[in-house]
Structures are given as structure tokens and as C-alpha cells.
Design an enzyme around this catalytic site. Structure first.
Site, PDB file in Angstrom:
ATOM      1  N   THR A 149       0.842  -1.180   0.000  1.00 23.95           N
ATOM      2  CA  THR A 149       0.000   0.000   0.000  1.00 23.95           C
ATOM      3  C   THR A 149       0.883   1.238   0.000  1.00 23.95           C
ATOM      4  O   THR A 149       2.076   1.174  -0.301  1.00 23.95           O
ATOM      5  CB  THR A 149      -0.976  -0.008   1.192  1.00 23.95           C
ATOM      6  OG1 THR A 149      -1.952   1.017   1.020  1.00 23.95           O
ATOM      7  CG2 THR A 149      -0.256   0.203   2.522  1.00 23.95           C
ATOM      8  N   ASN A 150       0.314   2.386   0.333  1.00 20.21           N
ATOM      9  CA  ASN A 150       1.060   3.638   0.491  1.00 20.21           C
ATOM     10  C   ASN A 150       0.349   4.439   1.574  1.00 20.21           C
ATOM     11  O   ASN A 150      -0.726   4.047   2.036  1.00 20.21           O
ATOM     12  CB  ASN A 150       1.112   4.398  -0.836  1.00 20.21           C
ATOM     13  CG  ASN A 150      -0.269   4.709  -1.359  1.00 20.21           C
ATOM     14  OD1 ASN A 150      -1.010   5.504  -0.797  1.00 20.21           O
ATOM     15  ND2 ASN A 150      -0.655   4.040  -2.442  1.00 20.21           N
ATOM     16  N   SER A 151       0.937   5.557   1.977  1.00 18.82           N
ATOM     17  CA  SER A 151       0.396   6.242   3.152  1.00 18.82           C
ATOM     18  C   SER A 151      -0.597   7.351   2.816  1.00 18.82           C
ATOM     19  O   SER A 151      -0.795   8.273   3.605  1.00 18.82           O
ATOM     20  CB  SER A 151       1.532   6.793   4.011  1.00 18.82           C
ATOM     21  OG  SER A 151       2.299   7.696   3.260  1.00 18.82           O
ATOM     22  N   SER A 152      -1.243   7.257   1.665  1.00 20.21           N
ATOM     23  CA  SER A 152      -2.323   8.202   1.365  1.00 20.21           C
ATOM     24  C   SER A 152      -3.358   8.141   2.482  1.00 20.21           C
ATOM     25  O   SER A 152      -3.792   7.068   2.890  1.00 20.21           O
ATOM     26  CB  SER A 152      -2.970   7.819   0.030  1.00 20.21           C
ATOM     27  OG  SER A 152      -4.156   8.553  -0.170  1.00 20.21           O
ATOM     28  N   ALA A 204      -4.669   7.308  -4.364  1.00 23.39           N
ATOM     29  CA  ALA A 204      -3.349   6.763  -4.710  1.00 23.39           C
ATOM     30  C   ALA A 204      -3.507   5.251  -4.790  1.00 23.39           C
ATOM     31  O   ALA A 204      -3.135   4.525  -3.871  1.00 23.39           O
ATOM     32  CB  ALA A 204      -2.318   7.151  -3.659  1.00 23.39           C
TER      33      ALA A 204
END
Lengths: 212, 212
Positions: free
Chosen positions: B22-25, B89
């Protein structure tokens, strides 16, 4: 006054400045374990990965992002503690290469070589002093009890708390506590606050009173 | 009344029942865009990945987890919308294989073959009707403006909002809005609420008024 180190939450292992591997551990179990330990009059240090929640104000909070950082913080702080509860879900794989810039899509996919990260609880438990105790958590999706006992031995723990994937990011939990002989010494089901109090009660009678 | 579809937050691509990419959006930019659009009197549908925040109560919220689910939801709901703002994102890589049980550590590491996920905004923008508009977000860590223009073309957008990695999980943002000719038509810096109002003002004058 006994001082307890609690690890909590997930960690992240970055591929590039934006993307990372993680899991959906919320830190809720760690929060309630901290509260239950404080309620018994203990001092608490929480080493936590990135989470959205607040820990009890009386607990000392140490923030980390990666598994390596969690290991460093735990190694440092465990020196001054009587026991550790490993409730965190450290990300156990890290990309071999971390790109310094965001990886651009090429249409061709990507092969990622992952290395295992150090096992935080196993590392500190292996070198603990005789009067320090260690409690682990195992999250298993198959052959759960068998794997939990294997983890207890591998991580040099006194007790292992076994839960399923349903525990992640849920307000409730359903656990078994397993001792070194492989016996299920308690089954606890309900809110994480309730389960945490049950776990601390077992730790109090079997470990804290024992090592006193 | 114009109806605007806003994508928001990260998506997750699972390796097994526990671990994911994942990502930290955080979804904050999407939340403030939704608020700014509502304030202008528009209807808003938010298709969001897993986030901790609340969206404005007047916005319709559609929850998804993976990029494929986001594409499905966006494809369905965009039919009834006048325009789309792609502030999400989406995780753009997915493991080739998803293990049905938690992958056990063996000591030997893991090789992960990742495939690119479908590009949500490019997919719906490519097949949009002539009177539908599309605004994208580009998060770049190098050659930012050049890559943003390339993304605008590839994603068939009318406008592209360019921001850096510092935008992720921050209360503030610092963006440039780029048009089809590659011109920077606005630079906005400040709280995400303020930046969102600025973006909506440009969308209002250049797209909504234009297509009316």
C-alpha cells in the site's frame, strides 16, 4: 514497580519513497494491554509502529516505522524492563533494494526480492536475563495451535497468545493462551479491553508474581 | 446540478490474508475536495480505499479495498457523473499469486512477482463522453513537471494536479495545476482545505462552466 515493554501496531517496509509492505494491525490490542498493565500499577513503555490511535497518557510511547527500528528501540528499552509483551505485527519481509525515487510504471511489472526482517521478539527474548519474562502473540490462519507452540519455542517465550486474522483491525478478539508445555491455560473472547485484562491477569499470576 | 466523482485514499493489494502492499495516502485531500465541491453546490460521490477519516455527510461514500474494486466502482458510478477528480493513490502493483493462507517464514526470503494493476483514471477517462471532464493527481519525486504532463496525456485528463511525496498523510499540500498544453495555470500552497478550494475554483471556471 514492574516495568513492562509492549510492542504494538504494524511496521512498514518501503520499496521506494511512496510504496510499502505492511499489514492491517491497528494497535488496539497494544493499547488495551497498556491500559490493563497500568491498571495493575505497572509502568508501561509502548514501542509502536504507525497507528491512528492514542495510547494511555501514563504509558511512555516510542514511535518507530520499520521492523529494524522496532528492534533497535526494543533492544534499548528492554534493558530496563521486567518483561515484554510482543503484540506488534512487525512486517517480516523487506525489499532487497529500496529505490530512492518513486518507481515508475513501465507496463512490464516488477520482481521484488524480499528478505526476512529480524524477529524482534525472538531477538530480545533469546538474550533476556533470567528474571525477565516474555509473552508473544501468534496470528495464524491454519494449524494454528501447532504453529503457536512452535513460535513459543522459536521466540523463547514464557507464554504465547494465539489469535486469528479476524483479530486485525477489529474491536474484538478471540484468543488462547498457551504455556511452555503446550497447554492451553486460558481461552478469552470479547472486546480487546476484556481480553487484555485476562492476558494481564495470567501474566500477573504466572510471571510477575513468580519472578518477584 | 453537476455530479462529481472523487477517488480518495490508498488501495491495498494483498500477498496473503495478512500482508499487503500500500502507500500512506490518508484520504485528506479527497475529503477536502469533497467539501469544496459540496460548498459549490455540487453532488459528490467519493470512492475511497481504507482510510481512518470521515467524509462530509452530504457526500455519497463507496468503500473499496483493492485497485480492481476501485476501478469497478468508478466505472459504474462515473456513468452518472459530469466529471471525475482522481485524488486516490491506488496501489499500482499486485502480487501475481495471492496465498490463501499466511505465508510462513522459512529463513530464505521470498520472491514476489508483481503485475501492474489497471490505471483507474486512465481507464475511465479514455472512454468518457465528450461532455465529461477528468482531473488527475500526480505524485512525483523527480522530473516532476515533465512526468505530470506525460501522465496528463496518458490518463486523458483535462487538468493534472502535481504534488510531491510530502503531501502524503500531511495536513498541508503544495501543488501546481497543469493544463493540456503543459502550462502551469495555478500554484497553490497551504492547508489541504485551502488547496482543495483552489482546485475546485479552477475546475469550476475551466471545466464545469465550459461544459455547461
Amino acid at each position: 514497580m514492574p516495568r513492562i515493554l509492549i510492542t504494538s501496531g504494524p511496521t512498514r517496509q518501503y520499496l521506494d519513497p511512496v510504496r510499502y509492505l505492511t499489514n492491517s494491525s491497528s494497535g488496539q490490542m497494544g493499547r488495551w494491554l497498556a491500559q490493563a498493565a497500568l491498571d495493575l500499577g505497572h509502568e508501561v513503555i509502548v514501542v509502536t509502529g504507525p497507528v491512528e490511535l492514542e495510547y494511555p497518557g501514563l504509558a511512555r510511547r516510542v514511535d518507530v516505522t520499520t521492523t529494524e527500528q522496532m528492534l533497535d528501540a526494543v533492544t534499548t528499552h528492554f534493558q530496563d524492563c521486567d518483561g515484554i509483551i510482543g503484540a506488534a505485527a512487525p512486517c517480516d519481509y523487506r525489499p532487497e533494494m529500496v529505490a530512492s525515487q518513486k518507481i515508475a510504471k513501465t507496463g512490464a511489472g516488477l520482481t521484488l526480492n524480499l528478505h526476512e526482517t529480524p524477529d524482534v521478539l525472538a531477538s530480545v527474548s533469546a538474550s533476556r536475563r533470567e528474571n525477565q519474562w516474555s509473552v508473544g502473540f501468534a496470528l495464524e490462519t491454519e494449524d494454528a495451535r501447532f504453529k503457536a507452540v512452535a513460535k513459543l519455542q522459536k521466540k523463547h517465550c514464557d507464554l504465547m497468545v494465539l489469535n486469528g486474522a479476524g483479530a486485525m483491525n477489529s474491536p474484538n478478539n478471540d484468543v488462547e493462551i498457551i504455556d511452555k508445555a503446550g497447554n492451553v491455560i486460558a481461552q478469552l473472547k470479547g472486546s480487546k479491553a476484556l481480553v487484555a485484562r485476562g492476558i494481564l491477569a495470567e501474566i500477573q499470576s504466572r510471571l510477575i508474581e513468580h519472578y518477584k
